[in-house]
Design a protein around this motif. Structure first.
Motif, PDB file in Angstrom:
ATOM      1  N   TYR A 171      -6.492   6.120  -3.053  1.00 55.58           N
ATOM      2  CA  TYR A 171      -5.381   5.231  -3.422  1.00 55.58           C
ATOM      3  C   TYR A 171      -5.842   3.784  -3.535  1.00 55.58           C
ATOM      4  O   TYR A 171      -5.644   3.122  -4.558  1.00 55.58           O
ATOM      5  CB  TYR A 171      -4.258   5.352  -2.379  1.00 55.58           C
ATOM      6  N   LYS A 172      -6.475   3.291  -2.456  1.00 50.91           N
ATOM      7  CA  LYS A 172      -6.831   1.860  -2.466  1.00 50.91           C
ATOM      8  C   LYS A 172      -7.888   1.562  -3.510  1.00 50.91           C
ATOM      9  O   LYS A 172      -7.865   0.507  -4.146  1.00 50.91           O
ATOM     10  CB  LYS A 172      -7.314   1.433  -1.086  1.00 50.91           C
TER      11      LYS A 172
ATOM     12  N   TRP B  95       0.762  -1.210  -9.238  1.00 53.59           N
ATOM     13  CA  TRP B  95      -0.486  -1.981  -9.150  1.00 53.59           C
ATOM     14  C   TRP B  95      -1.024  -2.251 -10.551  1.00 53.59           C
ATOM     15  O   TRP B  95      -1.469  -3.353 -10.870  1.00 53.59           O
ATOM     16  CB  TRP B  95      -1.536  -1.191  -8.373  1.00 53.59           C
TER      17      TRP B  95
ATOM     18  N   ASN C 117       0.790  -1.228   0.000  1.00 58.30           N
ATOM     19  CA  ASN C 117       0.000   0.000   0.000  1.00 58.30           C
ATOM     20  C   ASN C 117       0.824   1.282   0.000  1.00 58.30           C
ATOM     21  O   ASN C 117       0.284   2.365   0.106  1.00 58.30           O
ATOM     22  CB  ASN C 117      -0.996  -0.003   1.165  1.00 58.30           C
ATOM     23  N   GLN C 118       2.144   1.149  -0.087  1.00 57.30           N
ATOM     24  CA  GLN C 118       2.970   2.342  -0.316  1.00 57.30           C
ATOM     25  C   GLN C 118       3.499   2.380  -1.744  1.00 57.30           C
ATOM     26  O   GLN C 118       4.244   3.271  -2.119  1.00 57.30           O
ATOM     27  CB  GLN C 118       4.181   2.390   0.628  1.00 57.30           C
TER      28      GLN C 118
ATOM     29  N   ALA D  12      -6.076   1.237  -6.700  1.00 56.98           N
ATOM     30  CA  ALA D  12      -5.246   0.028  -6.728  1.00 56.98           C
ATOM     31  C   ALA D  12      -6.099  -1.211  -6.936  1.00 56.98           C
ATOM     32  O   ALA D  12      -5.846  -2.028  -7.834  1.00 56.98           O
ATOM     33  CB  ALA D  12      -4.458  -0.083  -5.421  1.00 56.98           C
ATOM     34  N   TYR D  13      -7.138  -1.358  -6.127  1.00 48.45           N
ATOM     35  CA  TYR D  13      -7.911  -2.593  -6.192  1.00 48.45           C
ATOM     36  C   TYR D  13      -8.810  -2.624  -7.419  1.00 48.45           C
ATOM     37  O   TYR D  13      -9.156  -3.704  -7.905  1.00 48.45           O
ATOM     38  CB  TYR D  13      -8.714  -2.806  -4.902  1.00 48.45           C
TER      39      TYR D  13
END
Ligand code: HEM
Ligand SMILES: [Cu+2]
Length: 606
Positions: free
Chosen positions: A288-289, A205, A198-199, A292-293
């Protein structure tokens, strides 16, 4: 560093010759294992093929300027659009994405090179070999069955051209598999100490998702092509209906690769958007997440929707329903990304650099392709527009918007890092404006042509379509001209442009923490995260005042160096409970007196 990381780093080092800090120009023309050289080799080679693919497109459009088939023979027309499609996909967009991934991934994660440097070079060299092989088909009875090469059509034309087409696509596919393997292992195994998933910069990703797609789907294309080859040359009947074969099976296998291939082409540039927008909007990335996901969601959904290309191939209704709904669901993760980029820009201190302009062009053009994508995903509408210019308009908005605009955004953003020099901004704006006008003029009228019923893949058409076709053709000439300011700018700036400095855009990701261009093994010391990748305005790049005070008090260690004394201090245990490595936090650790005593141990310690 963990033992696994040490092993990979060592295999990476094995390829680097000497300790010369900078490259000579000759290095770029031979077999080299430095990921930065390979990245540029990919980018320049694929751009040259873009010029080839673009010339083919211009020839296609010249033929279509008037309703009569007067510029080339119908057979030549078939060869032109077949090679255009193949070159654009397998020799331009896919390798350009791999080029950026090669250049950027090790820098973004703070590694010295890719996990498998020699394999990396092999993957690159398959591209020019495959590309030149493909173009030789021009001198035979060229391939004429389109880039999809559906049997039985592909079995009844000129066999030599068709077989050359198959062999070259097999070579290019192998390149893409080897590249994907390398990206995956590099991202999973070689991140700098303290960089958890997560950084990681979002480009990484995106490349995990892209590589997964390439690894799962490309072998299926390869199998289909090998079987097609048998049908073509050995007289087997896998797909040949006259001998009892099933051409629909080929379509399933082909699209099991080629639908995901769309995401192999655009996901890297989704990643590029997530890197470029926050830097030029001076704001932390929004969600961010979620970004990414959603790459992973797109990856999964992208693998289960291939049969939306086969709604008109006799697919039963209940199955069409599944593929229709699954396809439409992809709009959700894609929309999440688009909204996150817009939210990142919202209220930011936007700098209208060429890179940022191309990002905005990317979003608007790609969204247009996304909207028509939802339209053609709907079975009743697709039955109406299948194999018309509506589909041609749709996929060019997706591919031109989602890939070409993204490639240019990435070039304007990272050119200073790649070459050490700045591109000229005013000429970048000219390039952008011409590209935006040219692309919309070329592809927008194709929607209308499709709705009016103009079929694709024809050299001759009803005169009622003449006006709009002329607009498209003029647009395509503007597009062709639009590349000129870019080419001149790139060549001139590379040689004579103003020096860039390490971090011209004040970015926070690790590639900006080393020189431009970076030295052979990228970083003087194993880099340590000083901030999260997108912490604009959250904390200043570099140590904050409080951090400096803490460093001076011996409490905080940054960049592997204890500031007050300049003594090299290892910073190498990501599992150290004293490390707080959340995005935005400065890494903290209590100095370990044993290691601090001996700076030489830095790389070997675990
Ligand atoms: C540079 C401007 C471009 C122009 C003027 C252009 C124009 C065309 C035209 C007129 C066709 C023929 C459509 C048909 O007869 O079915 C075509 C097909 C195609 N184009 Fe482009 N194109 C351009 C860029 C691109 C790009 C960047 C891609 C990216 C991947 C691309 C991918 C394709 C594909 C896959 C086909 C289908 C070929 C086939 O049906 O076998 N094009 N293009
Ligand atoms: Cu598809």
């Amino acid at each position: 560093m963990t033992t696994a990381q040490v092993d990979f780093q060592e295999s990476a080092n094995a390829g680097a010759e000497g300790h010369d800090p900078q490259r000579k120009w000759q290095d770029y023309f031979g077999f080299n294992t430095d990921h930065k050289v390979i990245g540029l080799q990919y980018l320049v080679t694929s751009f040259l093929f873009y010029l080839v693919g673009g010339s083919l497109a211009t020839a296609v459009r010249t033929e279509l300027a008037t309703p009569d088939p007067d510029f080339v023979s119908p057979e030549m027309y078939n060869t032109l659009f077949t090679l255009h499609g193949t070159v654009m996909i397998f020799l331009w967009i896919v390798p350009a994405g791999a080029g950026f991934a090669n250049f950027l991934i090790p820098l973004l994660i703070g590694a010295k090179d890719m996990a498998f440097p020699r394999l990396n070079a092999v993957a690159f060299w398959l591209i020019p070999v495959g590309g030149i092989l493909l173009l030789t088909s021009f001198f035979t009875t060229g391939p004429q069955a389109g880039w999809t090469s559906y049997p039985p059509l592909s079995l009844i034309g000129g066999k030599v051209g068709e077989e050359i087409w198959i062999l070259s696509v097999l070579l290019l596919g192998s390149s893409s598999i080897l590249g994907a393997l390398n990206f995956m292992v590099t991202i999973l195994k070689m991140r700098a100490p303290g960089m958890g998933f997560n950084q990681m910069p979002l480009f990484c990703w995106a490349m995990i998702a892209t590589s997964t797609l390439a690894l799962v789907s490309t072998p299926v294309l390869a199998s289909a092509l090998i079987l097609l080859s048998f049908d073509l040359l050995a007289g087997t009947n896998f797909f040949n209906p006259t001998g009892g074969g099933d051409p629909i099976v080929y379509q399933h296998m082909f699209w099991f690769y080629s639908h995901p291939a769309v995401y192999i082409m655009v996901l890297p540039f989704f990643g590029v958007m997530s890197e470029v927008i926050p830097v030029h909007a001076r704001k932390p990335i929004f969600g961010y997440k979620a970004i990414a996901y959603s790459s992973l969601a797109i990856c999964f959904l992208g693998l289960i929707v291939w049969a939306h290309h086969m709604f008109t191939s006799g697919t039963p209704g209940w199955l069409r329903m599944f593929f229709m709904i699954a396809t439409m669901v992809i709009a959700v993760p894609t929309g999440i990304k688009v909204f996150s980029w817009l939210a990142t820009m919202w209220g930011g201190k936007i700098r209208l650099t060429s890179a940022m302009l191309f990002c905005m062009g990317f979003i608007s053009t790609f969204v247009m392709g996304g909207v028509t994508g939802v339209m053609v995903a709907s079975v009743p509408f697709d039955i109406h527009v299948h194999d018309t210019y509506f589909v041609v308009a749709h996929f060019h908005y997706v591919l031109f918007g989602g890939s070409v605009f993204g490639i240019y955004a990435a070039i304007y953003h990272w050119f200073p890092k790649m070459t050490g020099r700045m591109l000229n901004e005013p000429w970048g704006v000219v390039h952008f404006v011409l590209t935006l006008i040219g692309a919309n003029l070329t592809f927008m009228p194709m929607h209308a042509l499709g709705l009016m019923g103009m079929p694709r893949r024809v050299a001759m058409y009803d005169p009622k379509f003449a006006g709009l076709n002329m607009v498209c053709t003029v647009g395509s000439y503007i597009l062709a001209v639009s590349t000129l300011p870019f080419i001149v700018n790139a060549i001139w700036s590379w040689m004579k442009g103003p020096k860039a400095g390490n971090n011209p855009w004040q970015g926070l990701t690790l590639e900006w923490m080393t020189s431009s261009p970076p030295p052979i093994e990228n970083f003087e010391k194993t880099p340590v995260l000083a901030t999260g990748p997108y912490d604009y305005g959250v904390i200043k790049p570099g140590p904050s005042k409080r951090a400096i005070a803490e460093i001076d008090a011996g409490l905080l260690w940054q960049g592997g160096v204890k500031r007050s004394t300049g003594v090299d201090v290892p910073f190498d245990n990501p599992n150290d409970p004293n490390l707080a490595a959340g995005p935005g936090s400065i890494l903290r650790a209590q100095p370990d007196p044993n290691v601090a005593a001996n700076p030489e141990q830095r790389d070997g310690e675990s």
